[in-house]
Scaffold this active site. Structure first.
Site, mmCIF file in Angstrom:
data_model
loop_
_atom_site.group_PDB
_atom_site.id
_atom_site.type_symbol
_atom_site.label_atom_id
_atom_site.label_comp_id
_atom_site.label_asym_id
_atom_site.label_seq_id
_atom_site.Cartn_x
_atom_site.Cartn_y
_atom_site.Cartn_z
ATOM 1 N N GLU A 172 -50.136 -8.006 43.690
ATOM 2 C CA GLU A 172 -50.211 -9.632 43.504
ATOM 3 C C GLU A 172 -49.960 -10.639 44.657
ATOM 4 O O GLU A 172 -50.768 -11.488 44.435
ATOM 5 C CB GLU A 172 -49.021 -9.788 42.338
ATOM 6 C CG GLU A 172 -49.330 -8.968 41.035
ATOM 7 C CD GLU A 172 -48.078 -9.231 40.037
ATOM 8 O OE1 GLU A 172 -46.855 -8.686 40.426
ATOM 9 O OE2 GLU A 172 -48.423 -9.761 38.872
ATOM 10 N N GLU A 193 -46.972 -1.761 36.515
ATOM 11 C CA GLU A 193 -45.590 -2.288 35.894
ATOM 12 C C GLU A 193 -45.471 -1.717 34.363
ATOM 13 O O GLU A 193 -44.078 -1.364 33.955
ATOM 14 C CB GLU A 193 -45.725 -3.852 35.899
ATOM 15 C CG GLU A 193 -45.451 -4.343 37.066
ATOM 16 C CD GLU A 193 -46.754 -4.702 38.081
ATOM 17 O OE1 GLU A 193 -47.618 -3.807 37.766
ATOM 18 O OE2 GLU A 193 -46.769 -5.510 38.656
HETATM 19 C C1 3H9 Z 1 -43.233 -5.205 39.870
HETATM 20 O O1 3H9 Z 1 -43.695 -5.157 40.938
HETATM 21 C C2 3H9 Z 1 -43.061 -6.339 39.084
HETATM 22 C C3 3H9 Z 1 -43.916 -7.458 39.414
HETATM 23 O O2 3H9 Z 1 -45.252 -7.468 38.867
HETATM 24 C C4 3H9 Z 1 -43.350 -8.866 39.120
HETATM 25 C C5 3H9 Z 1 -42.194 -9.261 39.648
HETATM 26 C C6 3H9 Z 1 -41.585 -10.782 39.349
HETATM 27 N N1 3H9 Z 1 -38.474 -1.014 44.375
HETATM 28 O O3 3H9 Z 1 -41.298 7.275 45.031
HETATM 29 P P1 3H9 Z 1 -40.380 7.618 46.481
HETATM 30 C C7 3H9 Z 1 -37.719 3.523 46.148
HETATM 31 S S1 3H9 Z 1 -42.355 -3.946 39.445
HETATM 32 C C8 3H9 Z 1 -37.248 -0.403 44.830
HETATM 33 O O4 3H9 Z 1 -39.716 8.850 46.256
HETATM 34 P P2 3H9 Z 1 -43.100 8.231 47.268
HETATM 35 C C9 3H9 Z 1 -37.487 5.031 45.513
HETATM 36 O O5 3H9 Z 1 -36.363 4.900 44.696
HETATM 37 C C10 3H9 Z 1 -42.837 -2.580 40.586
HETATM 38 N N2 3H9 Z 1 -37.119 0.893 45.303
HETATM 39 O O6 3H9 Z 1 -41.655 7.791 47.524
HETATM 40 C C11 3H9 Z 1 -36.983 5.906 46.319
HETATM 41 O O7 3H9 Z 1 -35.865 5.646 46.901
HETATM 42 P P3 3H9 Z 1 -34.710 6.860 47.264
HETATM 43 C C12 3H9 Z 1 -44.199 -2.033 40.595
HETATM 44 C C13 3H9 Z 1 -38.382 1.472 45.119
HETATM 45 O O8 3H9 Z 1 -43.696 8.332 48.767
HETATM 46 C C14 3H9 Z 1 -37.927 5.678 47.559
HETATM 47 O O9 3H9 Z 1 -38.247 4.088 47.288
HETATM 48 N N3 3H9 Z 1 -44.428 -0.980 41.471
HETATM 49 C C15 3H9 Z 1 -39.709 1.018 44.723
HETATM 50 O O10 3H9 Z 1 -43.275 9.668 46.538
HETATM 51 C C16 3H9 Z 1 -39.160 6.356 47.911
HETATM 52 O O11 3H9 Z 1 -39.810 6.335 46.975
HETATM 53 C C17 3H9 Z 1 -44.166 0.423 41.345
HETATM 54 O O12 3H9 Z 1 -43.824 0.555 40.056
HETATM 55 C C18 3H9 Z 1 -39.613 -0.176 44.330
HETATM 56 N N4 3H9 Z 1 -40.567 -0.873 43.755
HETATM 57 O O13 3H9 Z 1 -43.935 7.435 46.284
HETATM 58 C C19 3H9 Z 1 -44.248 1.336 42.165
HETATM 59 N N5 3H9 Z 1 -40.396 2.063 44.941
HETATM 60 O O14 3H9 Z 1 -35.165 7.335 48.390
HETATM 61 C C20 3H9 Z 1 -42.935 2.456 42.322
HETATM 62 C C21 3H9 Z 1 -39.966 3.065 45.306
HETATM 63 O O15 3H9 Z 1 -33.285 6.222 47.567
HETATM 64 N N6 3H9 Z 1 -43.147 3.177 43.423
HETATM 65 N N7 3H9 Z 1 -38.630 2.848 45.605
HETATM 66 O O16 3H9 Z 1 -34.730 7.771 46.148
HETATM 67 C C22 3H9 Z 1 -43.811 4.203 43.560
HETATM 68 O O17 3H9 Z 1 -44.687 4.458 42.642
HETATM 69 C C23 3H9 Z 1 -43.678 5.003 44.552
HETATM 70 O O18 3H9 Z 1 -42.516 4.912 45.150
HETATM 71 C C24 3H9 Z 1 -44.711 5.181 45.916
HETATM 72 C C25 3H9 Z 1 -44.246 6.015 47.119
HETATM 73 C C26 3H9 Z 1 -46.171 5.764 45.304
HETATM 74 C C27 3H9 Z 1 -44.964 3.725 46.127
#
Ligand code: 3H9
Length: 690
Positions: free
Chosen positions: A105, A125
């Site tokens: 976004e 999301e």
């Molecule tokens: C959003 O964006 C809403 C908006 O539209 C509107 C807002 C108003 N936040 O997955 P990993 C942490 S909603 C906080 O093991 P990988 C995760 O907990 C969001 N923390 O790595 C972990 O922590 P820890 C939309 C986050 O390499 C560490 O980072 N976005 C977030 O296997 C490593 O993560 C998503 O839904 C976050 N957003 O995969 C994407 N993301 O080490 C969510 C990750 O302490 N993320 N963490 O356990 C993912 O899909 C994967 O993390 C990603 C990397 C593919 C990026």
């Protein structure tokens, strides 16, 4: 500027770099300095163009999920994006890794987006029970068209850079030094000259939407939502982008977002997001990782073949062992056929199929397992057979090789005892079909070495599984709880419920199917054989099996399946059989409502989960949720049985279990100590004293 946002200059191009490890989430401490930096650059006459890039392994992977449910700190993401859109000079997002959610976004707030060829872009999301709340539902359709946007937003699945280029989501794709090429791109835009149109003002594609086709697509997607609110809200928001002005659509998106973010479903799905990551931490995080280059699988039946495919899909060469050439050829032929089906469905390229097949080596000689670093046994589920296999493995496997059993019930300590190296033995309980199902229960036996555990947890992640470390008990976490869930099935039938009524309560709850549909799918003969071996009976299921009604594979079980169809049709013959058996036992039929069905199936499920937690078979309540959502179809919108217990109220569950225990005297209803404590303290964490 700040620890998290810095600005550098390359000629008259300003490069803003976000550095918020590990995934550059849009936390408050990023938004604030980013907002300030953009405002300053907008007003700086020496800056001709602005590039937004990220340090580390990825572009912004989304809003900071840990901030949801807390008071919003200004500036919000929407304000940062709105500010971006007031900038007249060209703005370019340089995307590497993943641009997800709020990250994409943010990029949509720029005039241009360029991407590394390996980048992935998406709005996931919906998987958190949300919809894009930073204007994504209003901006994405303006770039890629409403139908494509609907598919991306409702599925949450990211697309690759090449597809993004073709769809119009990005303006260029680069290999090599992304930043240098982005700066060059920005300079070219400066030379080309404006005015540069913000995405919000690009209405051409939207105007061409075939509304009837869009609505058909949205209706189809809504049907698949299975009680989840987010996919419906996503579709509504994209519809708004077509039918409302940009500002109205944005306001409506905000309203929908606020409703979802405060709801139980999103709370449940956010809980699962963190629970899966927590469970993967398993234990022994700092232990050494044993080298795994070659995998061996013993048994080429459905389970062994699926496990072998799971490893080959992750790029590991696999030696597949069978007792006879014939069984081996059959197993390899099935694997070949499965990959061919994937190719025909378009989910696998012909080239990838060949690459995967090349990873297989068949053998009927244990000596061929000598070079394997991990050997997974998937033979007949009987202790003597398993122990014999492990004895043989002990003789041929190299020192330090990990020896794993895929048992779903048996005592892994006893299996390990058949070797001279119990420290190298671990349980790897895959779920069928093993090449598809995400869950992997990793069974830590008494003497399993920490580095063995750490290695298999990491390996599981590498082959795309969701690992959960569990302890040894009959059925481990999943199957032990499944038995508790099913304990009252027969009684409910005898007392007057029908299979379709019970299954309906389950599907209304959000399960993909109910217990009787599941039994028919898995094959009723498996449980029958197990019961016979253990001297147990199940009046109705046994009677069905005696009639050759094994489920889908024989065209009838608890239901009828007409002309090879998989659609269950309620069968009056089964209902008559149930009534006859009830009459034999002198049980009169009475009306049974949905609440009673839930109380007698799902409350015992929670109770058994609590006992498992109390016995430390699972390390955390959330681990149990991960098992049930990924292995048994517990609805994601309810967060798993233990999270759901919190929503339902521990006190209510205990009160009703006490009621059923008093009425029936059955153990399955007797609340365990931890469940009682949870009912008093209100949470599993406080109940276990964390
Ligand atoms: C959003 O964006 C809403 C908006 O539209 C509107 C807002 C108003 N936040 O997955 P990993 C942490 S909603 C906080 O093991 P990988 C995760 O907990 C969001 N923390 O790595 C972990 O922590 P820890 C939309 C986050 O390499 C560490 O980072 N976005 C977030 O296997 C490593 O993560 C998503 O839904 C976050 N957003 O995969 C994407 N993301 O080490 C969510 C990750 O302490 N993320 N963490 O356990 C993912 O899909 C994967 O993390 C990603 C990397 C593919 C990026």
């Amino acid at each position: 500027m700040s620890d998290f946002v810095s600005v550098a200059r390359d000629g008259d191009v300003a490069v803003v770099t976000i550095d918020n490890p590990p995934v550059n989430a849009m936390s408050f401490h990023v938004r604030e300095p980013l907002h300030q930096a953009l405002a300053a650059l907008r007003d700086d006459p020496t800056v001709a163009a602005i590039v937004i890039a990220c340090a580390g392994r990825t572009f912004v992977a989304g809003a900071d999920i840990t901030e949801f449910g807390k008071p919003v700190q200004q500036p919000e993401l929407r304000a940062v994006i709105a500010l971006l859109e007031t900038i007249a000079k060209p703005t370019v997002a340089a995307i590497h890794g993943t641009a997800l959610g709020g990250g994409l976004e943010l990029a949509l707030g720029c005039h241009f987006r360029v991407a590394d060829s390996n980048a992935k872009l998406g709005l996931p999301e919906v998987k958190l029970g949300l919809l894009p709340g930073g204007g994504g539902t209003a901006r994405l359709p303006r770039l890629v068209g409403a139908e494509k946007a609907l598919g991306m937003i409702v599925s949450g699945a990211p697309i690759g850079a090449a597809e993004a280029l073709e769809a119009g989501l990005v303006d260029a794709v680069f290999d090599g030094d992304l930043l240098a090429q982005t700066v060059r791109f920005a300079s070219e835009m400066v030379v080309k000259g404006g005015p540069f149109l913000p995405v919000r003002n690009r209405n051409d594609r939207l105007g061409k939407t075939d509304l009837a086709a869009f609505d058909r697509q949205a209706t189809e997607l809504a049907k698949k939502a299975r009680g989840l609110e987010a996919p419906i809200a996503c579709a509504q928001a994209v519809r708004n982008a077509i039918s409302l002005s940009f500002d109205e659509a944005l306001a409506a998106e905000r309203e929908l977002f606020l409703k979802l973010v405060a709801g139980d479903q999103s709370r449940a799905q956010r809980h699962l997001f963190f629970a899966e990551r927590e469970a993967a931490k398993g234990s022994g995080k700092d232990a050494f990782w044993r080298k795994i280059a070659q995998v061996g699988v013993i048994g080429a039946g459905t389970m062994g073949g699926g496990i072998a495919m799971a490893f080959a899909n992750g790029g590991f060469p696999v030696t597949l062992l069978e007792t006879s050439r014939k069984a081996l050829d059959r197993g390899l032929a099935t694997i070949d056929k499965n990959y061919a089906v994937s190719v025909s469905r378009g989910s696998l390229s012909e080239e990838a199929r060949q690459q995967r097949l090349d990873l297989f080596k068949g053998s009927t000689d244990y000596a061929d397992l000598a070079d394997c670093d991990l050997i997974v046994e998937a033979v007949f589920e009987e202790m003597a057979v398993k122990q014999e296999v492990f004895g043989k493995l002990d003789a041929v496997a190299r020192a330090g090789a990990i020896l794993a059993t895929n048992t779903s019930y048996l005592d892994v300590n006893a299996i390990a005892a058949a070797t001279s190296r119990p420290q190298d033995v671990v349980g790897l309980h895959f779920f069928s079909p093993a090449n598809v199902m995400k869950l992997l229960e990793i069974v830590r036996a008494e003497r399993t070495a920490p580095d063995v555990l750490a290695t298999v947890v990491e390996l599981a992640r590498r082959i795309g599984k969701v690992p959960v470390v569990v302890g040894v008990c009959h059925g481990f976490v999943g199957n032990r709880m499944l038995a508790a869930r099913g304990a009252e099935s027969e009684a409910l039938l005898l007392e007057g419920a029908t299979p379709s009524q019970i299954d309906r309560v389950f599907t209304d709850f959000g399960w993909p199917m109910g217990p009787f549909q599941m039994g028919d799918l898995a094959g009723l003969d498996i449980g029958w054989r197990n019961r016979k071996a253990r001297g147990l009976t199940a009046v109705i299921a046994d009677a069905l099996c005696e009639q050759g009604r094994f489920g889908q594979k024989t065209g009838s079980g608890f239901y009828r399946y007409e002309n090879g169809s998989r659609t269950p049709v309620p069968d009056l013959e089964v209902e008559a059989l149930i009534r006859a058996k009830a009459a034999e036992k002198g049980i009169a039929a009475r009306a049974i409502d949905a609440d009673e069905i839930i109380e007698r199936t799902l409350y015992p499920l929670v109770n058994e989960g609590a006992k498992i937690l109390e016995e430390k078979i699972a390390a955390r309540a959330s681990d149990i949720d991960v098992v049930w959502v990924n292995g048994y179809g517990f609805p994601v919108g309810k967060g798993g049985p233990m999270f759901w217990a919190g929503l339902e109220g521990g006190d209510k569950i205990v009160e009703r279990l006490d009621h059923w225990h008093e009425r029936t005297g059955k153990d399955v209803f007797k609340p365990g100590r931890l469940l009682r404590r949870m009912a008093e303290t209100g949470s599993w964490e406080s109940a276990v004293g964390r």
